[in-house]
Design an enzyme around this catalytic site. Structure first.
Site, PDB file in Angstrom:
ATOM      1  N   GLN A   1     -12.345   6.513  -3.794  1.00 57.09           N
ATOM      2  CA  GLN A   1     -12.715   7.096  -2.506  1.00 57.09           C
ATOM      3  C   GLN A   1     -14.113   7.698  -2.599  1.00 57.09           C
ATOM      4  O   GLN A   1     -14.827   7.458  -3.562  1.00 57.09           O
ATOM      5  CB  GLN A   1     -11.662   8.126  -2.067  1.00 57.09           C
ATOM      6  CG  GLN A   1     -10.331   7.528  -1.649  1.00 57.09           C
ATOM      7  CD  GLN A   1     -10.405   6.752  -0.335  1.00 57.09           C
ATOM      8  OE1 GLN A   1     -11.399   6.790   0.384  1.00 57.09           O
ATOM      9  NE2 GLN A   1      -9.332   6.029  -0.022  1.00 57.09           N
TER      10      GLN A   1
ATOM     11  N   GLY B   1     -11.236   3.470   1.838  1.00 56.10           N
ATOM     12  CA  GLY B   1     -12.116   4.287   2.659  1.00 56.10           C
ATOM     13  C   GLY B   1     -13.319   3.562   3.212  1.00 56.10           C
ATOM     14  O   GLY B   1     -14.267   4.203   3.689  1.00 56.10           O
TER      15      GLY B   1
ATOM     16  N   ASP C   1       0.861  -1.177   0.000  1.00 55.65           N
ATOM     17  CA  ASP C   1       0.000   0.000   0.000  1.00 55.65           C
ATOM     18  C   ASP C   1       0.902   1.233   0.000  1.00 55.65           C
ATOM     19  O   ASP C   1       2.103   1.148   0.231  1.00 55.65           O
ATOM     20  CB  ASP C   1      -0.986  -0.013   1.162  1.00 55.65           C
ATOM     21  CG  ASP C   1      -0.344   0.135   2.517  1.00 55.65           C
ATOM     22  OD1 ASP C   1       0.812   0.565   2.585  1.00 55.65           O
ATOM     23  OD2 ASP C   1      -1.012  -0.177   3.518  1.00 55.65           O
ATOM     24  N   SER C   2       0.330   2.370  -0.289  1.00 54.81           N
ATOM     25  CA  SER C   2       1.139   3.573  -0.507  1.00 54.81           C
ATOM     26  C   SER C   2       1.620   4.213   0.780  1.00 54.81           C
ATOM     27  O   SER C   2       2.444   5.127   0.751  1.00 54.81           O
ATOM     28  CB  SER C   2       0.333   4.604  -1.300  1.00 54.81           C
ATOM     29  OG  SER C   2      -0.740   5.089  -0.504  1.00 54.81           O
ATOM     30  N   GLY C   3       1.098   3.769   1.909  1.00 50.72           N
ATOM     31  CA  GLY C   3       1.414   4.414   3.178  1.00 50.72           C
ATOM     32  C   GLY C   3       0.424   5.487   3.555  1.00 50.72           C
ATOM     33  O   GLY C   3       0.481   6.039   4.662  1.00 50.72           O
ATOM     34  N   GLY C   4      -0.515   5.780   2.650  1.00 50.77           N
ATOM     35  CA  GLY C   4      -1.476   6.836   2.912  1.00 50.77           C
ATOM     36  C   GLY C   4      -2.305   6.612   4.153  1.00 50.77           C
ATOM     37  O   GLY C   4      -2.475   7.515   4.977  1.00 50.77           O
TER      38      GLY C   4
ATOM     39  N   ASP D   1      -3.286   8.145  -1.784  1.00 47.39           N
ATOM     40  CA  ASP D   1      -4.621   8.703  -1.648  1.00 47.39           C
ATOM     41  C   ASP D   1      -4.827   9.183  -0.223  1.00 47.39           C
ATOM     42  O   ASP D   1      -4.004   8.932   0.651  1.00 47.39           O
ATOM     43  CB  ASP D   1      -5.680   7.642  -1.990  1.00 47.39           C
ATOM     44  CG  ASP D   1      -5.698   6.502  -0.976  1.00 47.39           C
ATOM     45  OD1 ASP D   1      -4.626   6.151  -0.450  1.00 47.39           O
ATOM     46  OD2 ASP D   1      -6.785   5.956  -0.708  1.00 47.39           O
TER      47      ASP D   1
ATOM     48  N   ASP E   1      -7.545  -7.854   2.001  1.00 49.28           N
ATOM     49  CA  ASP E   1      -6.501  -7.943   3.025  1.00 49.28           C
ATOM     50  C   ASP E   1      -7.082  -7.420   4.325  1.00 49.28           C
ATOM     51  O   ASP E   1      -8.020  -6.616   4.329  1.00 49.28           O
ATOM     52  CB  ASP E   1      -5.272  -7.103   2.644  1.00 49.28           C
ATOM     53  CG  ASP E   1      -5.494  -5.617   2.921  1.00 49.28           C
ATOM     54  OD1 ASP E   1      -4.973  -5.134   3.952  1.00 49.28           O
ATOM     55  OD2 ASP E   1      -6.207  -4.945   2.149  1.00 49.28           O
TER      56      ASP E   1
END
Length: 372
Positions: free
Chosen positions: A194, A221, A92-95, A146, A271
């Site tokens: 989102q 989200g 994942d992007s870490g967002g 995001d 996940d």
């Protein structure tokens, strides 16, 4: 990356397919164990492959970026070499982690400034450098940067956030297209829908994401505190818009019931930290129902933890280990729960291909949601 649909259940929107990656195929629907810091908690890579039969796992960009750091991962030859895992991986992007820091982060159009939860040091994530970071980590599937809005979320904030996520996505795609994988294996970028629980925003976002023509698409989200009915409604709405010939990934979901319901709505990939997190507290998912192994009733129960999944250990022994805070207790419980999740989606796939998924789902939910 190639996604091939094999069958759809005639009484629902459940699909069975194969997602082909540079590190091997993934049979969908699939559950992906979460390896936040380069490890699935208390589980070895050997057990993941041999016993749990995981086909793909996750790593987290935020955590790997902070520890051990990109230089360490890069010198090892990428995350797969570093952790000794030769199957597909998603980052994942870490967002989500950055936005969950609350007062420790500040969001601007350029990106997000945040302070490390480890030592308070200051860092900056942007759409561009999160793509660069995921290139360095070397995952097979990388996620766009995001903003994951909380629940409940004001409509105006959700709308503003969604449009910023779309602008960030364009920057992610530009950076992704301008760069190459570092370790000789193809990488694929998934954008994220989102829009909180607002129908019109979810429609706008899903339509925008569908237009990008990416290798796969994600829904973010959700599973952030909203009622399950809202999660299902948003998932069904978005699945009706995202292209049917691309895999659909519902992020951070969820309970076994959530997973089966969302498979029936057309989701292919899941996940969640629940299997390992619950395991460490003695909460077990089994093929016969839910077990709180800490309860006194299991103290002298010498039957298997799960005849189908973990037949080699008794409930009494696992209860003893958990009460003593022995590491083996967390290992056995985590292995049970992850094996159960992988067993569940494999059974779902079998019944989708067999054409009786809807009736099987009704029956199995009665069985696995009973509290023993």
């Amino acid at each position: 990356m190639k996604f091939t649909l094999l069958n759809q259940d005639p009484q629902s929107k459940a699909r069975a397919g194969v997602l082909e990656t540079g590190r091997g195929p993934i049979e969908t629907p699939i559950f992906m164990p979460v390896g936040t810091q380069g490890t699935v908690k208390s589980i070895s890579q050997r057990d993941l492959k041999k016993d749990i039969k995981a086909q793909i796992i996750l790593a987290n960009t935020y955590h790997v970026y902070l520890r051990p750091g990109l230089d360490v991962v890069n010198k090892a030859g990428g995350i797969h070499q570093f952790i000794h895992w030769d199957k597909p991986m998603l980052t994942d992007s870490g967002g989500y982690q950055v936005f969950s820091l609350g007062a420790m982060r500040k969001i601007k159009e350029e990106g997000v400034t945040f302070r490390s939860h480890i030592d308070g040091s200051k860092h900056f994530f942007s759409p561009e450098n999160t793509i660069d970071t995921q290139r360095t980590i070397g995952a097979d599937i990388v996620m766009a940067f995001d903003e994951c809005t909380p629940y409940p979320c004001d409509y105006d904030y959700a709308k503003k956030s969604m449009h910023m996520t779309h602008r960030w996505l364009k920057r992610c795609i530009d950076r992704f297209d301008a760069t190459e994988p570092l370790y000789g294996v193809e990488q694929n970028l998934f954008p994220i829908v989102q829009g909180s629980t607002y129908k019109d925003l979810r429609i706008q976002s899903a339509e925008y994401i569908a237009e990008q023509g990416s290798a796969g698409n994600a829904i973010g989200g959700l599973s952030v505190g909203e009622p399950a009915e809202d999660m299902y409604a948003m998932t069904e709405l978005v699945c009706g818009i995202l292209p049917a010939n691309k895999p659909r990934y519902l992020m951070g979901v969820g309970t076994p019931e959530n997973i089966l319901e969302c498979i029936s709505l057309g989701i292919d990939m899941f996940d969640c930290v629940m299997p390992t997190r619950n395991a460490r507290h003695g909460h077990l998912f089994t093929s016969q129902g839910i077990v709180n192994i800490k309860n006194e009733k299991w103290k002298t129960d010498y039957s298997a933890v799960d005849d189908l999944i973990t037949p080699e250990y008794s409930k009494a022994y696992l209860r003893h280990l958990i009460h003593c805070n022995e590491m083996l207790g967390a290992q056995i419980a985590s292995k049970q729960n992850l094996s159960f999740y992988l067993w569940l989606v494999k059974e779902a796939r079998k019944h989708i291909i067999g054409g009786d998924f809807a009736s099987w789902k009704t029956q199995i939910l009665k069985q696995i949601t009973v509290r023993l």
